[in-house]
Design a protein around this motif. Structure first.
Motif, short mmCIF file in Angstrom:
data_model
loop_
_atom_site.label_atom_id
_atom_site.label_comp_id
_atom_site.label_asym_id
_atom_site.label_seq_id
_atom_site.Cartn_x
_atom_site.Cartn_y
_atom_site.Cartn_z
N TYR A 194 0.84 -1.21 0.00
CA TYR A 194 0.00 0.00 0.00
C TYR A 194 0.87 1.26 0.00
N LYS A 195 1.87 1.28 0.87
CA LYS A 195 2.77 2.44 0.96
C LYS A 195 3.55 2.63 -0.34
N GLN A 196 3.98 1.52 -0.92
CA GLN A 196 4.72 1.58 -2.18
C GLN A 196 3.83 2.13 -3.30
N TRP A 197 2.58 1.67 -3.37
CA TRP A 197 1.66 2.15 -4.39
C TRP A 197 1.39 3.64 -4.23
N GLU A 198 1.27 4.09 -2.98
CA GLU A 198 1.04 5.52 -2.74
C GLU A 198 2.22 6.34 -3.21
N ARG A 199 3.45 5.84 -2.97
CA ARG A 199 4.65 6.55 -3.43
C ARG A 199 4.66 6.65 -4.96
N ASN A 202 2.05 9.14 -6.19
CA ASN A 202 2.51 10.53 -6.02
C ASN A 202 3.51 10.93 -7.10
N GLN A 203 4.37 9.98 -7.48
CA GLN A 203 5.34 10.25 -8.55
C GLN A 203 4.64 10.44 -9.89
N LEU A 204 3.63 9.61 -10.14
CA LEU A 204 2.88 9.72 -11.40
C LEU A 204 2.09 11.02 -11.47
N ASP A 205 1.65 11.50 -10.32
CA ASP A 205 0.92 12.78 -10.29
C ASP A 205 1.81 13.94 -10.74
N GLN A 206 3.13 13.78 -10.56
CA GLN A 206 4.07 14.83 -10.95
C GLN A 206 4.51 14.69 -12.41
N ALA A 207 4.19 13.56 -13.02
CA ALA A 207 4.66 13.28 -14.37
C ALA A 207 3.79 13.97 -15.42
N GLU A 208 4.33 14.08 -16.62
CA GLU A 208 3.58 14.64 -17.75
C GLU A 208 2.40 13.72 -18.07
N PRO A 209 1.18 14.24 -18.10
CA PRO A 209 0.02 13.38 -18.34
C PRO A 209 0.09 12.66 -19.69
N SER A 210 -0.38 11.41 -19.68
CA SER A 210 -0.48 10.62 -20.91
C SER A 210 -1.49 9.51 -20.65
N LYS A 217 -2.37 5.03 -13.11
CA LYS A 217 -2.89 5.68 -11.91
C LYS A 217 -4.22 5.06 -11.48
N GLU A 218 -5.08 4.78 -12.44
CA GLU A 218 -6.38 4.17 -12.11
C GLU A 218 -6.20 2.77 -11.52
N GLU A 219 -5.24 2.04 -12.08
CA GLU A 219 -4.94 0.69 -11.57
C GLU A 219 -4.46 0.75 -10.12
N LEU A 220 -3.55 1.69 -9.85
CA LEU A 220 -3.03 1.84 -8.49
C LEU A 220 -4.12 2.28 -7.52
N LYS A 221 -4.97 3.19 -7.95
CA LYS A 221 -6.07 3.64 -7.09
C LYS A 221 -7.01 2.49 -6.74
N MET A 222 -7.24 1.61 -7.72
CA MET A 222 -8.10 0.45 -7.48
C MET A 222 -7.47 -0.48 -6.45
N LYS A 223 -6.17 -0.73 -6.59
CA LYS A 223 -5.48 -1.61 -5.65
C LYS A 223 -5.46 -1.00 -4.24
N ILE A 224 -5.21 0.29 -4.18
CA ILE A 224 -5.19 0.99 -2.88
C ILE A 224 -6.55 0.89 -2.20
N LYS A 225 -7.60 1.05 -2.97
CA LYS A 225 -8.96 0.96 -2.41
C LYS A 225 -9.24 -0.45 -1.90
N ILE A 226 -8.81 -1.46 -2.65
CA ILE A 226 -9.02 -2.86 -2.24
C ILE A 226 -8.33 -3.12 -0.90
N VAL A 227 -7.07 -2.70 -0.79
CA VAL A 227 -6.33 -2.95 0.46
C VAL A 227 -6.95 -2.17 1.62
N GLU A 228 -7.39 -0.96 1.37
CA GLU A 228 -8.04 -0.19 2.43
C GLU A 228 -9.29 -0.92 2.93
#
Length: 232
Positions: A194-199, A202-210, A217-228
């Motif tokens: 969970y902590k690794q995914w959050e890190r 955060n890095q992807l949020d700073q990256a140039e959108p594509s 990002k959506e995949e990570l958010k889904m995994k974070i929600k599952i673990v929560e």
């Protein structure tokens, strides 16, 4: 570690081998696991398969040192290619990545009929193994999770089924039996993930959108929600 005293990880694998089995240990390295199983009279006999010359020679030496040549056959070859059809009841594969174990099973699929149990210990990506098992008529019958020397390992036990049992994404990711057990080691593993995914998020949020970054990002958010949801 030796053939008399296995590592905690291999001892956990051994604990799932039914008494009286004929076992194939694929990627056997020093053949500690098959030697242990035969010495403890858990396995009636065993095959130690190893593709790399150095470990293959080490396995031959260990089997001879333990005086088990009549009960353990050391064979050199890739994956399940060291086996003949209907030769073993149980196959163990430990200490490899989930995708590699899945590929070994896929490549040797024709040799699996007659096998009653798979005991698999992926170092990473257990989800890829659960996907392969459920897509190839194997059902999970047990799982275990443990920590040894600062690393966390999962063990998957599967048996053949006539039904194509499907697991939810959450079950495939976390493991249906491990979720129910909700052990301290299970919680530790997924808190760290969970902590690794959050890190990474955060890095992807700073990256140039594509489009690729947004998908990640959506995949990570889904995994974070599952673990929560599972850990509370």
């Amino acid at each position: 570690m030796n053939s008399d005293q296995l590592s905690k990880r291999l001892a956990a694998v051994a604990s799932f081998v039914p008494a009286g089995s004929v076992v194939a240990d694929i990627g056997s390295d020093h053949a500690y696991l098959p030697c242990y199983l035969v010495r403890k009279k858990v396995a009636a006999s065993a095959i130690a398969g190893e593709v790399v010359e150095g470990p293959y020679q080490s396995a031959i030496k260990q089997v001879a040192q333990d005086g088990l040549q009549h009960w353990i056959d050391v064979r050199k070859g890739s994956g399940l290619a060291v086996l003949k059809k209907d030769e073993v009841d149980v196959i163990t594969i430990a200490g490899m990545g989930g995708p590699l174990i899945s590929q070994i099973l896929e490549d040797g699929k024709s040799l699996l009929p007659g096998v009653k149990r798979l005991i698999l210990q992926p170092n990473i990506s257990a989800i890829s193994l659960r996907d392969w098992l459920t897509n190839n008529y194997w059902k999970l019958s047990a799982e275990d999770i443990l920590e040894e020397d600062g690393k966390i390992y999962e063990i998957l036990v599967a048996e053949p089924t006539n039904n194509n049992i499907q697991l939810s994404y959450t079950e495939r990711l976390l493991g249906p039996f491990l979720m129910k057990g909700n052990s301290a080691v299970f919680r530790q593993k997924w808190q760290e993930e969970y902590k690794q995914w959050e890190r990474i998020l955060n890095q992807l949020d700073q990256a140039e959108p594509s489009p690729m970054i947004e998908t990640k990002k959506e995949e990570l958010k889904m995994k974070i929600k599952i673990v929560e949801e599972v850990l509370g």
